[in-house]
Write a protein that holds these residues in place. Structure first.
Motif: not given
Length: 229
Positions: A12-24, A71-78
Motif C-alpha cells: 500500500x502507498x497512499x501518495x503514489x499507489x504501486x510505488x515500490x514496483x513502478x518502473x525506474x 498485514x497489521x505490520x504493513x498498514x499506514x500506521x505501522x
C-alpha cells in the motif's frame, strides 16, 4: 561477521499507489535496492519484507529472499521498526546468525553497493553500534513559535558565510546499519554509539512523488557519480 540486508516494501502507498514496483530506469523501483545490496561485498544475504505478492515475485526474480509481513505490520500506521523486528525475529528463527543489519529503504535507489560497503566499514572502524547515512546541509533554518520567527542553526545578527558554518547534515534515509541489540532493546534503528555516513546529494535522492521519479530517472541515465561525499 554475518551481515544481512533488510528492505521493507509494503504493497500500500497512499501518495503514489504501486510505488515500490513502478518502473525506474527500466527496472521496478525495489529492484534497485536489491541490486545495491547484492553488489555490496560485505552483505551476506538480502531479504525483502512485504505483504504484497507482486513485490515478492519481483524481489525473488532479482535474487532476494522473502519475509512474509503480517498485514497489521504493513498498514499506514505501522512503523518501520515493527517490520524490522518481525524480519529479524523471522530470520533468526531459521538459524541464521546476525551480527549487523543493513536497513535499506527502496525509496532511495541511487546508492551503490560500494556506498553500503563503505558505510559498514565506517561503522566497524569507529566501533559504533549504529549508523545513518546523511547529506551535507548549508541551509539557514528558521522556525516560527507563537508567531515569532527565530533562526535555529545560526545567529541572523552575525551571519556567517556558508563555508564558515559548522558542518551540519540531513538524514537522507538511504542507509541505516545497526547491531541487533539496538533494535531489540531500544525499539529503534539507531542507538548506542552512532556514526554518520555522508553521501553526495545525488546519492541521497529520495522518491515520494512522480517528480522524484523523473529526477531519479535523469540522475540514473546520466550515470551521476554517487560515491560517498
Amino acid at each position: 561477521m554475518s551481515i544481512i540486508a533488510i528492505i521493507p516494501a509494503r504493497g500500500g502507498s497512499r501518495g503514489l499507489p504501486g510505488k515500490n514496483i513502478r518502473e525506474l530506469a527500466n527496472k521496478p523501483l525495489i529492484a534497485h535496492s536489491i541490486i545495491n545490496a547484492k553488489e555490496a561485498r560485505f552483505v551476506d544475504r538480502v531479504y525483502v519484507s512485504t505483504d504484497d505478492r507482486e513485490i515478492a515475485r519481483i524481489s525473488l526474480d532479482y535474487g532476494a529472499e522473502i519475509i512474509n509481513r503480517p498485514h497489521e505490520l504493513a498498514n499506514d500506521t505501522a512503523s518501520s521498526e515493527s517490520a524490522l523486528i518481525h524480519a529479524v525475529d523471522t530470520i533468526a528463527a531459521t538459524g541464521v546468525a546476525i551480527d549487523l543489519v543493513v536497513f535499506l529503504q527502496c525509496t532511495s535507489p541511487i546508492r551503490t553497493g560500494k556506498d553500503i560497503d563503505n558505510a559498514i566499514r565506517k561503522l566497524n572502524q569507529e566501533n559504533t553500534d549504529s549508523l545513518l547515512s546523511v547529506s551535507p546541509s548549508h541551509r539557514f533554518l528558521w522556525q516560527e513559535t507563537d508567531g515569532i520567527a527565530q533562526s535555529i542553526n545560526y545567529d541572523y545578527r552575525h551571519r556567517l558565510r556558508r563555508q564558515d558554518m559548522e558542518p551540519q547534515y540531513v538524514e537522507n534515509g538511504s542507509i541505516y546499519i545497526f547491531k541487533p541489540w539496538v533494535l531489540k532493546e531500544l525499539n529503534n534503528r539507531l542507538g548506542g554509539k552512532i556514526a554518520l555516513f555522508p553521501m553526495s546529494e545525488a546519492a541521497s535522492w529520495e522518491i515520494d512523488s512522480l517528480l522524484d521519479f523523473e529526477i531519479a530517472e535523469s540522475l540514473l541515465k546520466k550515470q551521476v557519480t554517487v560515491n560517498a561525499y
